[in-house]
Motif scaffolding. Sequence first.
Motif, PDB file in Angstrom:
ATOM      1  N   LYS A 271       0.831  -1.170  -0.098  1.00 49.38           N
ATOM      2  CA  LYS A 271       0.233  -0.126  -0.243  1.00 49.38           C
ATOM      3  C   LYS A 271       0.957   1.476  -0.172  1.00 49.38           C
ATOM      4  O   LYS A 271       2.094   1.208   0.499  1.00 49.38           O
ATOM      5  N   PRO A 272       0.142   2.351  -0.444  1.00 51.26           N
ATOM      6  CA  PRO A 272       1.151   3.432  -0.692  1.00 51.26           C
ATOM      7  C   PRO A 272       1.596   4.121   0.856  1.00 51.26           C
ATOM      8  O   PRO A 272       0.849   3.734   1.828  1.00 51.26           O
TER       9      PRO A 272
ATOM     10  N   ASP B  77      -2.217  -4.898  -3.858  1.00 49.11           N
ATOM     11  CA  ASP B  77      -1.703  -5.680  -4.567  1.00 49.11           C
ATOM     12  C   ASP B  77      -0.547  -6.630  -3.665  1.00 49.11           C
ATOM     13  O   ASP B  77      -0.248  -6.351  -2.548  1.00 49.11           O
TER      14      ASP B  77
ATOM     15  N   ARG C  42       2.488   9.028  -2.027  1.00 48.74           N
ATOM     16  CA  ARG C  42       1.680   8.287  -2.909  1.00 48.74           C
ATOM     17  C   ARG C  42       1.877   8.253  -4.238  1.00 48.74           C
ATOM     18  O   ARG C  42       1.844   7.480  -5.103  1.00 48.74           O
TER      19      ARG C  42
ATOM     20  N   VAL D 288       4.629  -6.731 -12.909  1.00 48.72           N
ATOM     21  CA  VAL D 288       4.821  -5.275 -13.070  1.00 48.72           C
ATOM     22  C   VAL D 288       6.235  -4.929 -12.918  1.00 48.72           C
ATOM     23  O   VAL D 288       7.045  -5.424 -12.421  1.00 48.72           O
TER      24      VAL D 288
ATOM     25  N   GLY E 107       3.343   1.578 -10.891  1.00 52.28           N
ATOM     26  CA  GLY E 107       2.424   0.780 -11.424  1.00 52.28           C
ATOM     27  C   GLY E 107       1.750  -0.393 -10.392  1.00 52.28           C
ATOM     28  O   GLY E 107       0.871  -1.129 -10.687  1.00 52.28           O
ATOM     29  N   LEU E 108       2.414  -0.024  -9.107  1.00 49.92           N
ATOM     30  CA  LEU E 108       1.399  -1.140  -8.264  1.00 49.92           C
ATOM     31  C   LEU E 108       0.090  -0.453  -7.648  1.00 49.92           C
ATOM     32  O   LEU E 108       0.130   0.916  -7.829  1.00 49.92           O
ATOM     33  N   LYS E 109      -0.865  -1.234  -7.143  1.00 49.49           N
ATOM     34  CA  LYS E 109      -1.932  -0.449  -6.611  1.00 49.49           C
ATOM     35  C   LYS E 109      -2.084  -1.079  -5.081  1.00 49.49           C
ATOM     36  O   LYS E 109      -1.620  -2.172  -4.811  1.00 49.49           O
ATOM     37  N   SER E 110      -2.697  -0.246  -4.522  1.00 48.97           N
ATOM     38  CA  SER E 110      -2.986  -0.546  -3.048  1.00 48.97           C
ATOM     39  C   SER E 110      -3.729  -1.962  -2.896  1.00 48.97           C
ATOM     40  O   SER E 110      -4.721  -2.210  -3.591  1.00 48.97           O
TER      41      SER E 110
ATOM     42  N   ARG F 109      -3.451  -9.386  -8.209  1.00 48.66           N
ATOM     43  CA  ARG F 109      -4.256  -8.183  -8.451  1.00 48.66           C
ATOM     44  C   ARG F 109      -5.798  -8.544  -8.479  1.00 48.66           C
ATOM     45  O   ARG F 109      -5.954  -9.072  -9.762  1.00 48.66           O
TER      46      ARG F 109
ATOM     47  N   ASN G  51       2.516   5.273  -7.087  1.00 45.28           N
ATOM     48  CA  ASN G  51       1.529   5.203  -8.064  1.00 45.28           C
ATOM     49  C   ASN G  51       2.461   5.242  -9.609  1.00 45.28           C
ATOM     50  O   ASN G  51       1.867   4.633 -10.334  1.00 45.28           O
TER      51      ASN G  51
END
Length: 74
Positions: A11-12, A28, A16, A70, A23-26, A63, A20
């Motif tokens: 998570k960020p 993942d 943040r 990624v 390329g990762l998303k919270s 994901r 972002n």
Amino acid sequence: ENGQLIGFAVKPGTNRALFNQTGLKSGDVVTAINGMPLNNNAASRQAMQGLATSSGASLTVLRGGQETMVQISF
């Protein structure tokens, strides 16, 4: 998963925008770094140590129940 370590949820943090850009998303779950599975603490440490001298990495990520790759650069 089923009581077994399969990776690490991300998570960020405080930056943040930088998160972002990777390329990762919270939420993942990173399950491998450069093909090295993160399914135990020793392998995870070894994979992270390899990043110290690297200019990038290929992450295997779960994901939404789907596996994706990624690519990140340092």
